[in-house]
Write an enzyme that holds these catalytic residues in place. Structure first.
Site, mmCIF file in Angstrom:
data_model
loop_
_atom_site.group_PDB
_atom_site.id
_atom_site.type_symbol
_atom_site.label_atom_id
_atom_site.label_comp_id
_atom_site.label_asym_id
_atom_site.label_seq_id
_atom_site.Cartn_x
_atom_site.Cartn_y
_atom_site.Cartn_z
ATOM 1 N N ASP A 99 0.839 -1.197 0.000
ATOM 2 C CA ASP A 99 0.000 0.000 0.000
ATOM 3 C C ASP A 99 0.876 1.250 0.000
ATOM 4 O O ASP A 99 2.088 1.197 0.237
ATOM 5 C CB ASP A 99 -0.929 0.006 1.222
ATOM 6 N N LYS A 100 0.212 2.370 -0.254
ATOM 7 C CA LYS A 100 0.849 3.686 -0.239
ATOM 8 C C LYS A 100 0.005 4.581 0.653
ATOM 9 O O LYS A 100 -1.222 4.419 0.721
ATOM 10 C CB LYS A 100 0.852 4.230 -1.667
ATOM 11 N N SER A 102 -0.367 8.859 1.807
ATOM 12 C CA SER A 102 0.129 10.214 1.572
ATOM 13 C C SER A 102 -0.284 11.109 2.738
ATOM 14 O O SER A 102 -1.327 10.886 3.361
ATOM 15 C CB SER A 102 -0.480 10.736 0.271
ATOM 16 N N THR A 139 -9.408 10.702 -1.048
ATOM 17 C CA THR A 139 -9.660 9.711 -2.107
ATOM 18 C C THR A 139 -11.096 9.199 -2.050
ATOM 19 O O THR A 139 -11.734 8.983 -3.081
ATOM 20 C CB THR A 139 -8.649 8.552 -1.964
ATOM 21 N N ARG A 187 -6.889 14.702 19.878
ATOM 22 C CA ARG A 187 -5.785 15.563 19.410
ATOM 23 C C ARG A 187 -6.316 16.736 18.593
ATOM 24 O O ARG A 187 -5.816 17.859 18.681
ATOM 25 C CB ARG A 187 -4.814 14.749 18.550
ATOM 26 N N SER A 202 -0.246 7.196 14.566
ATOM 27 C CA SER A 202 -1.609 7.254 14.042
ATOM 28 C C SER A 202 -1.685 6.654 12.637
ATOM 29 O O SER A 202 -2.512 5.785 12.352
ATOM 30 C CB SER A 202 -2.062 8.719 14.029
ATOM 31 N N LYS A 207 -2.171 1.284 9.083
ATOM 32 C CA LYS A 207 -1.550 0.535 7.985
ATOM 33 C C LYS A 207 -1.163 -0.869 8.453
ATOM 34 O O LYS A 207 -1.335 -1.838 7.727
ATOM 35 C CB LYS A 207 -0.316 1.288 7.469
HETATM 36 N N1 URA Z 1 -3.235 11.374 9.265
HETATM 37 C C1 URA Z 1 -3.474 10.442 10.221
HETATM 38 O O1 URA Z 1 -4.036 9.397 9.958
HETATM 39 N N2 URA Z 1 -3.071 10.725 11.474
HETATM 40 C C2 URA Z 1 -2.433 11.861 11.816
HETATM 41 O O2 URA Z 1 -2.080 12.031 12.965
HETATM 42 C C3 URA Z 1 -2.202 12.801 10.812
HETATM 43 C C4 URA Z 1 -2.609 12.521 9.532
#
Ligand code: URA
Length: 456
Positions: A99-100, A102, A139, A187, A202, A207
Site C-alpha cells: 500500500d501507499k 500520503s 480519495t 488531538r 496514528s 496501515k
Molecule cells: N493522518 C493520520 O491518519 N493521522 C495523523 O495524525 C495525521 C494525519
C-alpha cells in the site's frame, strides 16, 4: 482470516497496577516510557479505564517531550492491536500485499492510478483511504463521485475485490485501530495534532492493522503541506520509515513537492476524470506522472516484484501504457458496484457543475508562486470539501486546467477554470484562485520527488 487481538490477561493485570496519571507524569517529566506502560495506557483507553482528559494530557506531554523510536514503535504496536488486524495469508494471493499512504495533497489523485498500476504488476493493494481533511482532498470523496461505487463494503467483499481485481480502495472501518480514532479526535481539539511521534503512530497503526507486507509513504513538503519545511518533512519521513520498519512493516518514504497542485484538476469528479484520462493516456500531467510512477516503482521493489528501481520503472510504465492498469481499475470499479463501462463512458457518469468560468490572474506574466493551501480551500468553499464533518460534498464542483509554476498567464490564458453551482460561487472561487497565484519573478519550482528515505 481476521485475528482478533484480545488483550492478554497479563496486560489487564498490569494495567490495573499502574495508574494512568503516573504514566502521564513520567512523560511530562521527560522520561522514556516502557513498552508495557504504553500498552497499558492504550489498553486502558480502549477499555474505558483511561479518561479522555487523561488522553489529552498524555498527548500534550508527548507533544512537548516527544518520544524516542522505541516508544513510537511500542505506541504504534499497541494502537494496531486495539482492534482487528487483517490477515491476507488465507487467501493464497500469489503476490505481495502493498500500500501507499500520503500526508495529503491538493489535486492529488495518485491513489486512483497507483493501486491499479501496482495490481497490474502483480501486487495486491487493499487501500484504506480517508475523506478530505482541511484543505486537502480525500480519495474516498473522489470515489463517491462514481455512481454505485461502494466505499464502505463489508470485509468479505473487500477481500474478494482485492483478490479478483488486485486492488480495492475503500473507507476506514470502525474495527481497524479504534484507539487511533479516539486519540485522533482528542488531538484534533487539543492542539496536539502536530506531533511527529503521534502522527507516526496514528498513520502506521492503521496501515499495520490492514495486514500489509510493505508500505510506501508520500510525505509532502511545501505550501499547504502538513510539514511545510523540508527539514520537518524529512523528520516525519524518517520517523515513519524507521518506526514502520521497526514494527515489522518495511517502508520507504518519498518526499514530494506540494508547492503547487499535483494534477491540473482539483475537486472530486474532476480528479476522477483526470485519473481516467491518465490511465487511458488521453492526458498525463507530467508532475503527477513522475510522482505516481516513482511511488509505484518503490512499491514493486519493496514487494520483491522487481530487482531494482530501473526494472520496476519499466514494469510500471508497461502496465500503464499496455492498458493493463486501466483494466484493473475497471474491474475494481465494477466489482465494488460502479458501472462496468465506467472508463469508456465516464463522461456520461460523472456529474458536471452547471457553471464553468475561466479564472484570470490579477496581472499578465509568469506564475511565480502558488499558495496551494488557498487553492485547496477554494475547492472546499465551492462545496467540494467539508467545513464540518457532517457536511455533504458536492462532487461536481472543482477546478480544472490549472496553470503551473512557470506558466505564462494573462490575456486570453486563464490560470484555470472554475466549476461551480452558482455564478456567485464561481466568482468567489475565481477571486480566491487569482489571489493564490502570484505573478512575477520567483524561484524555480521544486522537483516533483525531492528525496527518498528508507527505513533503517
Ligand atoms: N493522518 C493520520 O491518519 N493521522 C495523523 O495524525 C495525521 C494525519
Amino acid at each position: 482470516m481476521i485475528r482478533q487481538k484480545a488483550a492478554e490477561s497479563r496486560l489487564r493485570e498490569f494495567a490495573l497496577t499502574i495508574l494512568p496519571q503516573e504514566i502521564i507524569r513520567k512523560k511530562r517529566d521527560g522520561a522514556a516510557l516502557e513498552p508495557a506502560e504504553i500498552e497499558a495506557f492504550v489498553h486502558g483507553l480502549v477499555a474505558g479505564s483511561v479518561t479522555h482528559a487523561q488522553v489529552a494530557a498524555f498527548a500534550m506531554a508527548v507533544y512537548f517531550r516527544g518520544m524516542d523510536m522505541g516508544e513510537r514503535i511500542a505506541l504504534t504496536r499497541a494502537m494496531t492491536r486495539s482492534g482487528i488486524v487483517l490477515d491476507w495469508r488465507g487467501l493464497g494471493l500469489p503476490g505481495p500485499v502493498l500500500d501507499k499512504h500520503s500526508t495529503g495533497g491538493v489535486g492529488d489523485n495518485v491513489s486512483l492510478m497507483l493501486g491499479p498500476i501496482v495490481a497490474a504488476c502483480g501486487g495486491y493493494v487493499p487501500m484504506i483511504s480517508g475523506r478530505g481533511l482541511g484543505h486537502t482532498g480525500g480519495t474516498l470523496d473522489k470515489l463517491d463521485s462514481i455512481p454505485g461505487y461502494a466505499t464502505q463494503p463489508d470485509l468479505d467483499l473487500f477481500r474478494k475485490v482485492v483478490k479478483e481485481a488486485g486492488v480495492a480502495i475503500i473507507g476506514q472501518t470502525a474495527d481497524l485501530a479504534p484507539a487511533d480514532k479516539t486519540v485522533y479526535a482528542i488531538r484534533d481539539v487539543t492542539a496536539t495534532v502536530e506531533s511527529i511521534a503521534l502522527i507516526t503512530a496514528s498513520i502506521l497503526s492503521k496501515k499495520l492493522a490492514a495486514g500489509l507486507q510493505a508500505l510506501v509513504m508520500d510525505v509532502k513538503t511545501g505550501s499547504g503541506a502538513f510539514m511545510p519545511t523540508l527539514e520537518d518533512s524529512r523528520e516525519l519521513a524518517r520517523s515513519i520509515a524507521t518506526v514502520a520498519t521497526g514494527a515489522g512493516l518495511p517502508t520507504v518514504a518519498l518526499i514530494t513537492a506540494k508547492d503547487q497542485p499535483l494534477a491540473s484538476a482539483a475537486g472530486n469528479a474532476v480528479e476522477v476524470r483526470n485519473a481516467v484520462e491518465f490511465l487511458t493516456g488521453a492526458r498525463r500531467d507530467a508532475r503527477l506522472r513522475e510522482v505516481t510512477l516513482s511511488l509505484c516503482a518503490e512499491m514493486l521493489v519493496l514487494g520483491g516484484l522487481a530487482d531494482g528501481i530501473r526494472e520496476a520503472r519499466a514494469k510500471v510504465e508497461y502496465a500503464l501504457d499496455s492498458g493493463a492498469a486501466t483494466e484493473h481499475f475497471s474491474r475494481m470499479v465494477a466489482s465494488l458496484g460502479g458501472p462496468a463501462d465506467f472508463v469508456e463512458r465516464h463522461e456520461r457518469y460523472l456529474k458536471v457543475a452547471p457553471i464553468a468560468v475561466p479564472a484570470f490572474a490579477n496581472e499578465a506574466g509568469r506564475v511565480a508562486e502558488i499558495n496551494t493551501r488557498a487553492v485547496g480551500l477554494a475547492v472546499v468553499a465551492l462545496g467540494g470539501g467539508r467545513t464540518r464533518p457532517q457536511d455533504a460534498v458536492d462532487h461536481a464542483v472543482g477546478l480544472t486546467e490549472l496553470a503551473e509554476l512557470g506558466d505564462e498567464v494573462g490575456g486570453d490564458r486563464p490560470i484555470g477554470f472554475v466549476h461551480a453551482r452558482s455564478e456567485e460561487a464561481a466568482k468567489t472561487a475565481a477571486e480566491a484562485l487569482a489571489a493564490a497565484y502570484r505573478i512575477g519573478e520567483g524561484h524555480a519550482p521544486l522537483p516533483p520527488v525531492l528525496e527518498r528515505i528508507a527505513g533503517a
